[in-house]
Design an enzyme around this catalytic site. Sequence first.
Site, mmCIF file in Angstrom:
data_model
loop_
_atom_site.group_PDB
_atom_site.id
_atom_site.type_symbol
_atom_site.label_atom_id
_atom_site.label_comp_id
_atom_site.label_asym_id
_atom_site.label_seq_id
_atom_site.Cartn_x
_atom_site.Cartn_y
_atom_site.Cartn_z
ATOM 1 N N THR A 69 0.902 -1.386 0.151
ATOM 2 C CA THR A 69 0.181 -0.208 0.187
ATOM 3 C C THR A 69 0.869 1.325 0.036
ATOM 4 O OG1 THR A 69 -1.590 -1.215 1.231
ATOM 5 C CG2 THR A 69 -1.717 1.307 1.559
ATOM 6 N N GLY A 70 0.373 2.383 -0.505
ATOM 7 C CA GLY A 70 1.125 3.682 -0.462
ATOM 8 C C GLY A 70 1.301 4.098 -2.057
ATOM 9 N N ASP A 82 6.620 -3.639 -1.196
ATOM 10 C CA ASP A 82 5.683 -2.620 -0.201
ATOM 11 C C ASP A 82 6.628 -1.511 0.017
ATOM 12 O OD1 ASP A 82 3.288 -3.071 2.473
ATOM 13 O OD2 ASP A 82 3.865 -1.250 1.150
ATOM 14 N N LYS A 112 6.067 1.291 9.496
ATOM 15 C CA LYS A 112 5.027 1.132 8.464
ATOM 16 C C LYS A 112 3.672 1.628 8.965
ATOM 17 C CE LYS A 112 4.796 -2.039 5.150
ATOM 18 N NZ LYS A 112 4.744 -1.016 4.231
ATOM 19 N N ARG A 162 1.818 4.618 7.705
ATOM 20 C CA ARG A 162 1.385 5.781 7.517
ATOM 21 C C ARG A 162 -0.124 5.793 7.002
ATOM 22 N NH1 ARG A 162 0.247 7.851 3.536
ATOM 23 N NH2 ARG A 162 1.411 6.421 2.390
ATOM 24 N N GLY A 163 -0.156 4.789 6.098
ATOM 25 C CA GLY A 163 -1.393 4.746 5.404
ATOM 26 C C GLY A 163 -2.583 3.832 5.989
ATOM 27 N N GLU A 178 -0.778 -5.695 5.628
ATOM 28 C CA GLU A 178 0.684 -5.686 5.047
ATOM 29 C C GLU A 178 1.720 -6.852 5.903
ATOM 30 O OE1 GLU A 178 1.704 -1.440 5.687
ATOM 31 O OE2 GLU A 178 1.231 -1.004 3.604
ATOM 32 N N LYS A 183 13.568 8.085 3.389
ATOM 33 C CA LYS A 183 12.922 7.232 4.364
ATOM 34 C C LYS A 183 14.146 6.630 5.179
ATOM 35 C CE LYS A 183 8.933 7.545 2.588
ATOM 36 N NZ LYS A 183 8.237 6.341 2.126
#
Length: 229
Positions: A28-29, A85, A98, A100-101, A107, A125
Amino acid sequence: MNVEEMKKAVAKEALNLIEDEMVIGLGTGSTTAYFIRYLGKLIMEGELEEVYGVPTSYQARLLALEAGVPVVSLDEVDAIDIAVDGADEVDPQMNLIKGRGAALTMEKIIEYRAGMFVVLVDETKLVEWLGQKMPVPIEVIPVAWRAIAEEIEVFNATAELRMAEKKDGPVVTDNGNFILDAKFHRIEDPLDLEIELNNIPGVVENGIFADIADLVLVGTKDGVKRMER
Ligand SMILES: O=C[C@H](O)[C@H](O)[C@H](O)COP(=O)(O)O
């Protein structure tokens, strides 16, 4: 090379790891979004066959369907060959933050199960220690959020309930839960803290991904760099 170009570069590099008949965990992201789009293009052009994606979120699922990546759910597959990812922080030992979304729970389930977990990040990052820039997202049972936030203070951290931007009230995850964002001063032992946080009753999952990444592709001004376990 700007950040978006770094994201595209690592997404393209990850495609070199994909083969016919693979089952791929789709992250995701924004960085993995490039990977999903490029993957769909290869499939639509017949460059890849019998490839299936297991999405980690509604965002990944919608992107995959739009891009032409066949989607299957986790309980339909016997194994996941590779998961791809992004991440919010990567430390020198390849431990990650991980979430943030708000997709951290699915995940971690999918990336834990994958034969290989590949992380795609741009150089912004990279951190010296986890918690340096970002809070640790923690998915919690909604009614327990306040009790858990008070528990987290024991770790010398402050936890805030994540509020939505385009909806009144808190963010609600794909699993129907709330997110606490816990700010730690410096996470000395990511694996230990990951385990401790998940032991708090009401915590569904937390955004520390310790000792799980096999390869990190880092987009930099000088091209794609690799961190390997
Ligand atoms: O919940 C979201 C995920 O953990 C993302 O993979 C992470 O936030 C990185 O997203 P982006 O590639 O957009 O920085």
